[in-house]
Design a protein around this motif. Structure first.
Motif, PDB file in Angstrom:
ATOM      1  N   VAL A 146      36.942  39.848  33.243  1.00  0.00           N
ATOM      2  CA  VAL A 146      36.261  39.898  34.543  1.00  0.00           C
ATOM      3  C   VAL A 146      37.188  39.353  35.632  1.00  0.00           C
ATOM      4  O   VAL A 146      37.335  39.940  36.714  1.00  0.00           O
ATOM      5  CB  VAL A 146      34.923  39.127  34.502  1.00  0.00           C
ATOM      6  N   THR A 147      37.848  38.230  35.375  1.00  0.00           N
ATOM      7  CA  THR A 147      38.771  37.639  36.348  1.00  0.00           C
ATOM      8  C   THR A 147      39.925  38.586  36.649  1.00  0.00           C
ATOM      9  O   THR A 147      40.284  38.801  37.808  1.00  0.00           O
ATOM     10  CB  THR A 147      39.323  36.299  35.823  1.00  0.00           C
ATOM     11  N   LEU A 148      40.494  39.193  35.615  1.00  0.00           N
ATOM     12  CA  LEU A 148      41.596  40.128  35.806  1.00  0.00           C
ATOM     13  C   LEU A 148      41.138  41.361  36.587  1.00  0.00           C
ATOM     14  O   LEU A 148      41.838  41.821  37.480  1.00  0.00           O
ATOM     15  CB  LEU A 148      42.176  40.543  34.448  1.00  0.00           C
ATOM     16  N   SER A 149      39.965  41.884  36.291  1.00  0.00           N
ATOM     17  CA  SER A 149      39.484  43.077  37.011  1.00  0.00           C
ATOM     18  C   SER A 149      39.227  42.767  38.479  1.00  0.00           C
ATOM     19  O   SER A 149      39.497  43.598  39.354  1.00  0.00           O
ATOM     20  CB  SER A 149      38.231  43.650  36.345  1.00  0.00           C
ATOM     21  N   CYS A 202      43.687  43.969  44.797  1.00  0.00           N
ATOM     22  CA  CYS A 202      45.020  44.447  45.167  1.00  0.00           C
ATOM     23  C   CYS A 202      45.153  45.956  45.045  1.00  0.00           C
ATOM     24  O   CYS A 202      46.242  46.486  45.171  1.00  0.00           O
ATOM     25  CB  CYS A 202      46.071  43.790  44.275  1.00  0.00           C
ATOM     26  N   SER A 203      44.067  46.651  44.811  1.00  0.00           N
ATOM     27  CA  SER A 203      44.163  48.079  44.518  1.00  0.00           C
ATOM     28  C   SER A 203      44.287  48.964  45.745  1.00  0.00           C
ATOM     29  O   SER A 203      44.251  50.171  45.624  1.00  0.00           O
ATOM     30  CB  SER A 203      42.969  48.522  43.687  1.00  0.00           C
TER      31      SER A 203
END
Length: 183
Positions: free
Chosen positions: A20-23, A29-30
């Motif tokens: 969840v943190t990574l997503s 940043c996407s």
């Protein structure tokens, strides 16, 4: 009573929290290369254009109300060899422009004077008007208009672009005090 998790449940929970943190981080940043901060922004009033390694920066004309003025710009040679600014002249009204600016009025007759070959050394900035010698004069460009110019070099391809004409005090023209106001 405290809640205890088995080691397998603890690992699943930790993995889920990490995912969840990574997503969230990746999603934030996407924006990628279309992000607003990646888009070119020109804070100056003049025109920017490039041909190969020759970069024209903030090209504009400062002129009086009667259409007499001087060409101002910075030219940087980022190419691999010296080049020469050969000529600057008025472009035909129907000529396509590099930066897609507003075309000049077909009735507007603009002439350039004191144009002479100017050496553009590798990695150096050349300013117009030059520090020594006569400036490039412009006749027929009235403040508030765009003029179409073709800039020719010895090696780089020519540039055709629209250049704004500002008043001699470096400001865009504003409505005169005696102009009629719509009510």
């Amino acid at each position: 009573m405290p809640i205890t998790l088995s080691s397998q449940a603890f690992r699943r929970t930790a993995l889920t929290a990490a995912a969840v943190t990574l997503s969230i981080t990746v999603t934030a940043c996407s924006a990628g290369f279309s992000a607003q901060t990646y888009q070119p922004y020109q804070a100056a009033e003049g025109t920017n254009a490039s041909s190969g390694g020759i970069d024209i920066r903030n090209m504009l004309v400062l002129a009086s109300e009667d259409g007499k003025g001087e060409l101002h710009s910075a030219i940087v040679n980022n190419s691999q060899s010296d080049d020469t600014l050969v000529s600057i002249e008025s472009a035909p009204a129907d000529a396509p422009v590099q930066n897609g600016s507003v075309p000049q009025d077909a009735e507007q007759k603009v002439t350039f004077g004191n144009v002479r070959p100017l050496t553009l050394k590798i990695g150096q900035l050349t300013t117009l008007p030059p520090a020594t010698g006569a400036p490039i004069t412009v006749t027929g460009g009235k403040p508030g208009n765009m003029i179409k110019v073709t800039i020719t070099f010895g090696k780089a391809a020519p540039i055709t672009t629209s250049v704004p004409v500002l008043t001699e005090d470096h400001y865009s023209p504003s409505p005169r005090q005696d102009a009629e106001h719509e009510g």
